[in-house]
Every structure is written in structure tokens, then in C-alpha cells.
Motif scaffolding. Structure first.
Motif, PDB file in Angstrom:
ATOM      1  N   PHE A 207       0.845  -1.206   0.000  1.00 43.38           N
ATOM      2  CA  PHE A 207       0.000   0.000   0.000  1.00 43.38           C
ATOM      3  C   PHE A 207       0.880   1.256   0.000  1.00 43.38           C
ATOM      4  O   PHE A 207       2.101   1.162   0.117  1.00 43.38           O
ATOM      5  N   CYS A 212       2.884   7.631   5.569  1.00 45.33           N
ATOM      6  CA  CYS A 212       3.749   6.543   6.020  1.00 45.33           C
ATOM      7  C   CYS A 212       5.063   6.528   5.243  1.00 45.33           C
ATOM      8  O   CYS A 212       5.082   6.755   4.031  1.00 45.33           O
ATOM      9  N   ALA A 214       6.729   4.034   4.415  1.00 46.86           N
ATOM     10  CA  ALA A 214       6.852   2.886   3.500  1.00 46.86           C
ATOM     11  C   ALA A 214       6.725   3.337   2.042  1.00 46.86           C
ATOM     12  O   ALA A 214       7.420   2.818   1.160  1.00 46.86           O
ATOM     13  N   ASP A 257       4.605  -5.237   7.777  1.00 45.34           N
ATOM     14  CA  ASP A 257       3.741  -4.060   7.602  1.00 45.34           C
ATOM     15  C   ASP A 257       2.306  -4.530   7.376  1.00 45.34           C
ATOM     16  O   ASP A 257       1.352  -3.937   7.871  1.00 45.34           O
TER      17      ASP A 257
HETATM   18  S1  SF4 Z   1       2.762   0.113   6.335  1.00 46.55           S
HETATM   19 FE1  SF4 Z   1       0.618   0.478   6.871  1.00 46.55          FE
HETATM   20  S2  SF4 Z   1       0.466   2.711   6.930  1.00 46.55           S
HETATM   21 FE2  SF4 Z   1       2.355   2.213   5.786  1.00 46.55          FE
HETATM   22  S3  SF4 Z   1       1.775   2.166   3.613  1.00 46.55           S
HETATM   23 FE3  SF4 Z   1       1.582   0.087   4.430  1.00 46.55          FE
HETATM   24  S4  SF4 Z   1      -0.583  -0.091   5.065  1.00 46.55           S
HETATM   25 FE4  SF4 Z   1      -0.126   2.063   4.841  1.00 46.55          FE
END
Ligand code: SF4
Length: 415
Positions: A207, A212, A214, A257
Motif C-alpha cells: 500500500f 507513512c 513505506a 507491515d
Molecule cells: S505500512 Fe501500513 S500505513 Fe504504511 S503504507 Fe503500508 S498499510 Fe499504509
């Protein structure tokens, strides 16, 4: 022998630190692991002088050739900077920061902390190469994934693509030290004293939530995959190895994650886990990945609890502000599935930010009345981390400068 001291800050469960330790040992380096603090950083009112003195004494005794500090977020930056200055006062060893925070703001780290290098992204290959270079007297200027104090630039390195080729995280008693708040030092691997084991089945996240880090880490992956999974056999082999070392283990936590969600993988995992491990386990899962077949399979293997991000009841906030794909219906459906299987539920919400109006905030509280009880909630303030999409948006809209974001986060941590 070239000796590396790796330090984690208020994070005894650290997975990245232990994976790096394993990779370095695998290449013949002597690695000592220091776990600073047995709490999480937000629960520590203030770092005690006794802890700091014990730290100085321990690192002096270890006489490292390189010190690596794992800095998971801006919250840990002030302590990491403080410890770096202390090390520099008694040791000539170069210092490297690694982890999500230095990856996101490497130049800030090199400017604001007395350190020599930053590791960008996953460190197994970059730090091993750095140690090989340093131990043979070479400079580190052109090692992909490493930014030096002099160059303030770096060459891109993709993260390891085949996770099964990496050694398991380092779980062994030798050369492990836990520093407690009263200044005492306990030798041995903390993960072997507890009854709970943490690991990961995957790296990266499919995602792209706007708040975030990520999503930013994904942008550093020029080619190859950002989201990577281990094979089921590889995960189960690691868990069996751990159970042999610690038969008192009574539960597992998979802090991916998002726990893997493709059905064949999950079905194979469930069958192998039930057969060889058979202990309750806990995962994080996105509402989009929670469905009847997956949860049914995982429940049969021992799934006990799920933490899931709901963040807001407003479809507009989730889609336009947080860039999350799930609808309110997806959230309610996921909630029903978890309840059907009696899986304990914890939902994360983000409140207190300027993009949501009062009506949407009320919708969030109204949604809470629609979710099946019992469940727990974690309410989070929105902290804007530099280089995330939402941080860039805040800067473009003139809401905050990057400097203010950093100051805002640092002012919320103990010194
Ligand atoms: S780790 Fe969680 S908050 Fe970060 S991009 Fe992935 S789903 Fe979204």
C-alpha cells in the motif's frame, strides 16, 4: 578481527538490527549487540544518567572498529545523537546510522549528529560492503546505499530481492547486552528470556498511505520488487529453530507491515504452522486484506489477534488525504469477518489533523458504534514525517515547514 557494535534504542524486539547482525556474522565479522533500554521510547520519561554511564563503559570495553545505531524514527533521533557524541568523546570508531529515519532524512542526520555514515534502506548488503572496505583500509565513498559525511550523496541500491537467501535474524546469547534504566547490564539475548517471539514473513508494503514512510522507501527501489515475501518453508524453519532455543515460547508476533495475503501462501503457512508450531500468533493486517477464507485459514492455525488501520470513517479523508483504497464498507466487512472467527481486534485511528472537518471527525466516532464489540482502539495524533506524501502536501499548502515538522516530533520525546 574487525569488530562492530550494533545498538538499538528502546527496541528489544528489533528485527532489522538482528538481521544486520546475522549478515555481518555470516561474512566473518565480530558483532556485539547492545540493546539500550527495556521499554519503548514513548514510555521512558527520561534517559537516566546511570543508563548513559553504563553505556559509555560498555562501548569503551568493547573497543569497536565501527558503531551502528538503529534509528527507527525521528522520535529516537535525539537519543541517537546524544549517544553518538558520547562515543566520539572516547572512541575513534566511525559511526553509522541505519533504519527508516536516517533513510528518509540522511542529510539531516549527518548535519545534526556527530556521525560518519548513513545507511539508506535495508542494510545487509551495504553495511557488509562498508565493513569489508573499512577493514581493508578503503574509503566508503562509492558504496551503494551508504552516504558519507563528506559526500552527502549516495548511489542507489535495491533492497535484497530473494529474502530466503538471507540468514535468519541473529538470536544467540553470545555478545548480547541489555542496559536497564538502573544502569545494570544483563548479558545474553533478551529474545531468549521471554515467552514471545517477533519476526517478519515479508518486507515492504503493497500500500501507499500518504503519511507513512513505506511509500517513500518504495520510491528508493529503482528496479526489482519493493514488497517481497519469504517462502513458507523459510519462515517455519526460523520458528522451529527459535523453539529449539527457547521451549518456553508461548506466542508469536509477525510484525510485517501487512501479513501476506495471497491465498495459496496463507493456506500453506496455516497448514505448516499448525503442524510444526501450533502457538497463538498475532499479526497486522490491512482491512482490504481481511476476508473470510484468509482469516478462516489463519484462525485454524492459531491466529489470536489482528491490529488493523481504520484511520478515519470518512471515505474522503481516507481516499483523498491518506491515499488509502478501502471503503467504509470494506472496514465493516473486515470487522464482521474478524468477529465471526473470534479474533481479537485492535483498530488504529488518526485524529487531530487539519484536513478533517468536525463532521468527518464525528463520523469516526459514529463508526465506532457500528463495529462489533469487543475491540480495542489506538488513537494516534498525526505526526508528519519529512518526505512522506502528506508532509510534502503540508509544505505545498503552507501549513508547516520541514523544520517545524522535525521540531514538532522531537519536542514530543524525552531528552
Ligand atoms: S505500512 Fe501500513 S500505513 Fe504504511 S503504507 Fe503500508 S498499510 Fe499504509
Amino acid at each position: 578481527m574487525f569488530r562492530i557494535v550494533l545498538i538499538s534504542l528502546y527496541d528489544m524486539g528489533t528485527h532489522g538490527h538482528r538481521c544486520l547482525s546475522s549478515a555481518l556474522k555470516h561474512h566473518g565479522f565480530e558483532v556485539h549487540n547492545v540493546y539500550f533500554g527495556d521499554k519503548v521510547i514513548q514510555d521512558v520519561p527520561q534517559t537516566s544518567e546511570k543508563e548513559l554511564l553504563s553505556f559509555d563503559h560498555l562501548v569503551q570495553q568493547l573497543r569497536p572498529n565501527l558503531v551502528g545505531l538503529s534509528v527507527t524514527s525521528l522520535f529516537s533521533h535525539p537519543l541517537a545523537a546524544n549517544l553518538s557524541s558520547r562515543i566520539k568523546s572516547f572512541s575513534d570508531a566511525p559511526i553509522i546510522f541505519g533504519g527508516p529515519h536516517p533513510t528518509i532524512v540522511p542529510r539531516f542526520c549527518l548535519e545534526e549528529a556527530n556521525i560518519d555514515y548513513v545507511c539508506i534502506g535495508e542494510g545487509e548488503e551495504s553495511v557488509v560492503e562498508l565493513c569489508k572496505g573499512l577493514s581493508s583500509g578503503k574509503k566508503a565513498d562509492d558504496i551503494p546505499g551508504i552516504m558519507t559525511k563528506e559526500s552527502r550523496s549516495y548511489l542507489q541500491r535495491n533492497p535484497p530481492q530473494v529474502l530466503d537467501r538471507l540468514p535468519f535474524q541473529d538470536i544467540a546469547n553470545e555478545h548480547k547486552y541489555l542496559i536497564l534504566s538502573d544502569g545494570s547490564v544483563i548479558e545474553g539475548e533478551p529474545a531468549l528470556r521471554g515467552t514471545f517471539y517477533n519476526t517478519k514473513c515479508s518486507r515492504g508494503c503493497p500500500f501507499r498511505c500518504s503519511y507513512c514512510s513505506a511509500a517513500y522507501l518504495r520510491s528508493l527501489c529503482e528496479s526489482g520488487k519493493f514488497y517481497r515475501k519469504r517462502s513458507v518453508q523459510n519462515v517455519i524453519a526460523e520458528l522451529r529453530r527459535y523453539l529449539e532455543m527457547n521451549p518456553n515460547c508461548s506466542a508469536m508476533g509477525f510484525w510485517d507491515d501487512n501479513f501476506p495475503f495471497d491465498l495459496p501462501w496463507v493456506e500453506e503457512f496455516s497448514s505448516q504452522y499448525k503442524r510444526f508450531i501450533h502457538l497463538p500468533f498475532h499479526i497486522w493486517a490491512h482491512p482490504k486484506t481481511i476476508n473470510d477464507r484468509l482469516m478462516g485459514a489463519l484462525k485454524s492455525a492459531g491466529l489470536k489477534s489482528v491490529i488493523s488501520g481504520v484511520e478515519s470513517a470518512s471515505d474522503r479523508t481516507r481516499k483523498e488525504i491518506f491515499l488509502r483504497p478501502e471503503s467504509r464498507e470494506d472496514i465493516l466487512k473486515a470487522d464482521l469477518v474478524l468477529s465471526k472467527y473470534g479474533i481479537e481486534k485492535t483498530y488504529d485511528f488518526i485524529t487531530d489533523h487539519p484536513w478533517e472537518n468536525q463532521t468527518e471527525l464525528k463520523d469516526t466516532f459514529e463508526l465506532l458504534t457500528k463495529l462489533k464489540r469487543p475491540f480495542k482502539i489506538n488513537m494516534h495524533n498525526l505526526f508528519l514525517f519529512p518526505n512522506t506524501d502528506l508532509a510534502r502536501r503540508a509544505i505545498e499548502e503552507g501549513r508547516m515547514t520541514e523544520k517545524e515538522m522535525i521540531e514538532n516530533i522531537i519536542s514530543n520525546v524525552p531528552s
